[in-house]
Enzyme design. Structure first.
Site, PDB file in Angstrom:
ATOM      1  N   LEU A 187       0.889  -1.090   0.090  1.00 53.55           N
ATOM      2  CA  LEU A 187       0.045   0.055  -0.117  1.00 53.55           C
ATOM      3  C   LEU A 187       0.808   1.259   0.023  1.00 53.55           C
ATOM      4  O   LEU A 187       2.075   1.274   0.524  1.00 53.55           O
ATOM      5  CB  LEU A 187      -0.817  -0.042   1.327  1.00 53.55           C
ATOM      6  CG  LEU A 187      -1.804  -1.376   1.292  1.00 53.55           C
ATOM      7  CD1 LEU A 187      -2.659  -1.084   2.588  1.00 53.55           C
ATOM      8  CD2 LEU A 187      -2.736  -1.675   0.125  1.00 53.55           C
ATOM      9  N   HIS A 188       0.386   2.271  -0.528  1.00 49.13           N
ATOM     10  CA  HIS A 188       0.875   3.717  -0.644  1.00 49.13           C
ATOM     11  C   HIS A 188      -0.071   4.760  -0.450  1.00 49.13           C
ATOM     12  O   HIS A 188      -1.404   4.173  -0.319  1.00 49.13           O
ATOM     13  CB  HIS A 188       1.812   3.766  -2.101  1.00 49.13           C
ATOM     14  CG  HIS A 188       0.927   3.351  -3.068  1.00 49.13           C
ATOM     15  ND1 HIS A 188      -0.123   4.140  -3.488  1.00 49.13           N
ATOM     16  CD2 HIS A 188       1.179   2.581  -4.189  1.00 49.13           C
ATOM     17  CE1 HIS A 188      -0.735   3.728  -4.638  1.00 49.13           C
ATOM     18  NE2 HIS A 188       0.059   2.744  -5.065  1.00 49.13           N
ATOM     19  N   GLU A 189       0.213   5.939  -0.560  1.00 45.99           N
ATOM     20  CA  GLU A 189      -0.755   6.964  -0.267  1.00 45.99           C
ATOM     21  C   GLU A 189      -2.019   6.791  -1.265  1.00 45.99           C
ATOM     22  O   GLU A 189      -3.271   7.570  -1.014  1.00 45.99           O
ATOM     23  CB  GLU A 189      -0.041   8.208  -0.384  1.00 45.99           C
ATOM     24  CG  GLU A 189       0.561   8.867   0.748  1.00 45.99           C
ATOM     25  CD  GLU A 189      -0.516   8.799   2.077  1.00 45.99           C
ATOM     26  OE1 GLU A 189      -1.503   9.357   1.849  1.00 45.99           O
ATOM     27  OE2 GLU A 189      -0.361   8.173   3.124  1.00 45.99           O
ATOM     28  N   HIS A 202      -3.689   4.142  -2.329  1.00 49.63           N
ATOM     29  CA  HIS A 202      -4.573   3.161  -1.631  1.00 49.63           C
ATOM     30  C   HIS A 202      -5.278   4.099  -0.440  1.00 49.63           C
ATOM     31  O   HIS A 202      -6.375   3.840   0.036  1.00 49.63           O
ATOM     32  CB  HIS A 202      -3.741   2.122  -1.431  1.00 49.63           C
ATOM     33  CG  HIS A 202      -3.346   1.227  -2.224  1.00 49.63           C
ATOM     34  ND1 HIS A 202      -1.534   1.211  -2.563  1.00 49.63           N
ATOM     35  CD2 HIS A 202      -3.796   0.316  -3.252  1.00 49.63           C
ATOM     36  CE1 HIS A 202      -1.508   0.331  -3.509  1.00 49.63           C
ATOM     37  NE2 HIS A 202      -2.683  -0.118  -3.983  1.00 49.63           N
ATOM     38  N   GLY A 215      -9.670   4.005  -7.686  1.00 51.59           N
ATOM     39  CA  GLY A 215      -8.810   5.098  -8.025  1.00 51.59           C
ATOM     40  C   GLY A 215      -8.889   5.475  -9.528  1.00 51.59           C
ATOM     41  O   GLY A 215      -8.794   4.573 -10.371  1.00 51.59           O
ATOM     42  N   VAL A 248      -3.082  10.177  -6.806  1.00 58.44           N
ATOM     43  CA  VAL A 248      -2.259  10.452  -5.950  1.00 58.44           C
ATOM     44  C   VAL A 248      -0.832  10.659  -6.446  1.00 58.44           C
ATOM     45  O   VAL A 248      -0.669   9.528  -6.996  1.00 58.44           O
ATOM     46  CB  VAL A 248      -2.405   9.834  -4.343  1.00 58.44           C
ATOM     47  CG1 VAL A 248      -1.372  10.463  -3.423  1.00 58.44           C
ATOM     48  CG2 VAL A 248      -3.656   9.978  -3.996  1.00 58.44           C
ATOM     49  N   SER A 268       2.250   0.732  -6.873  1.00 58.63           N
ATOM     50  CA  SER A 268       3.065  -0.257  -5.948  1.00 58.63           C
ATOM     51  C   SER A 268       4.361  -0.633  -7.009  1.00 58.63           C
ATOM     52  O   SER A 268       5.327  -1.117  -6.414  1.00 58.63           O
ATOM     53  CB  SER A 268       2.296  -1.561  -6.059  1.00 58.63           C
ATOM     54  OG  SER A 268       1.052  -1.327  -5.339  1.00 58.63           O
TER      55      SER A 268
END
Ligand code: AMP
Length: 280
Positions: A33-35, A37, A147, A176, A186
């Site tokens: 996960l990153h910003e 998500h 997204g 984002v 990812s």
């Protein structure tokens, strides 16, 4: 502070879900996960009484030559991030749970899956729509968050939900980006430092086309050409496609008259990246 509960099996998921207050907001992911998500999780938190997140690297949406085995995974870190973002329940089904022996039912969306990603990744969207249907059936959320990063996927899911009368509201969240403009993904972890720098051609070419659009350029071929030129000037980049399409139908345009979608897929070294921007 709520404590993130973790489940693997479908029965455990259903039991845990039944105990959660409604409406339930759902964020399906493939993890690492990153910003991007987490923005979906936070939005789900704002808009729902309970938040369920799934992490499942879905084999059926990868081609045999794709990066399924190499796809980055870090469940412990993901769980910590989800706890912090306020998710209530994390579901991490295994491939055996999602695709038991003798699995033979598929969900296929027609027209919208044909161009762009669908053309370059045959079978990809069939894997996506099948797994999202299965995830929806298990979780039974009132709302699901996706997204805009995967613009065509968002359009396909919306179409599927409409066509199959799924009682789920689909909410699409903005892309984002890193500070320098690279869309978070990812797959960005595959990039070495030189490739990371080269990867800026995606957002730069989109920005250039948008700027031309703002100055009045409405010829789609001109905008596609501008993006192509910027990408081809980067030695580490290999263009797969650039598109300037109608936002709703995803058909390639000649002139931009209404809402339009600029999108592209570009290999940076061996890493395939996608990005897009909406105009109008
Ligand atoms: P993935 O884990 O790549 O399947 O992505 C899970 C969800 O997160 C999808 O709905 C993606 O569109 C969304 N997502 C991925 N990257 C971003 C981003 N940079 N900004 C916003 N949403 C994203």
């Amino acid at each position: 502070m709520n404590v993130l509960r973790k489940v693997v099996g479908i029965k455990d998921l259903r039991d845990a879900r039944a105990a959660l207050p409604e409406p339930v907001g759902f964020v399906p992911t493939m993890g690492f996960l990153h910003e991007g998500h987490l923005s979906l999780v936070r939005r789900a938190r704002e808009q729902s009484a309970s938040v369920i997140v799934s992490i499942f690297v879905n084999p059926t949406q990868f081609a045999p030559t794709d990066d399924l085995d190499a796809y980055p995974r870090d469940l412990e870190r993901d769980a910590a991030l989800l706890q912090e973002a306020g998710a209530d329940l994390l579901w991490t089904p295994t491939p055996e749970i999602m695709y038991p022996p003798n699995f033979q039912t598929w969900v296929d969306v027609d027209g919208l899956t044909q161009p762009l990603e669908g053309e370059k990744r045959p079978g990809h969207f069939r894997g996506v729509t099948t797994v999202v249907t299965k995830l929806f059936n298990a979780v039974q959320p009132q709302k699901a968050f996706f997204g805009q990063k995967d613009a065509q996927q968002a359009a396909v899911i919306r179409q599927m939900v409409r066509d199959l009368n799924m009682p789920i509201e689909i909410l699409i969240q903005p892309i984002v980006r890193e500070r320098d403009g690279l869309a978070m993904s990812s797959r960005n972890t595959y990039l070495n430092p030189a490739e990371r720098q080269a990867a800026l051609v995606l957002s730069k070419s989109l920005a250039a086309a948008q700027s031309a659009y703002k100055k009045g350029e409405r010829n789609a071929e001109t905008l596609r050409g501008m993006m192509e030129e910027i990408i081809k000037a980067e030695p580490l980049a290999r263009l797969e496609y650039v598109s300037c399409a109608d936002y709703d139908t995803l058909e390639e345009l000649r002139e931009l008259t209404g809402k339009s979608l600029l999108s592209m897929a570009v290999y940076i070294g061996r890493t395939r990246l996608i990005d897009n921007r909406v105009l109008g």
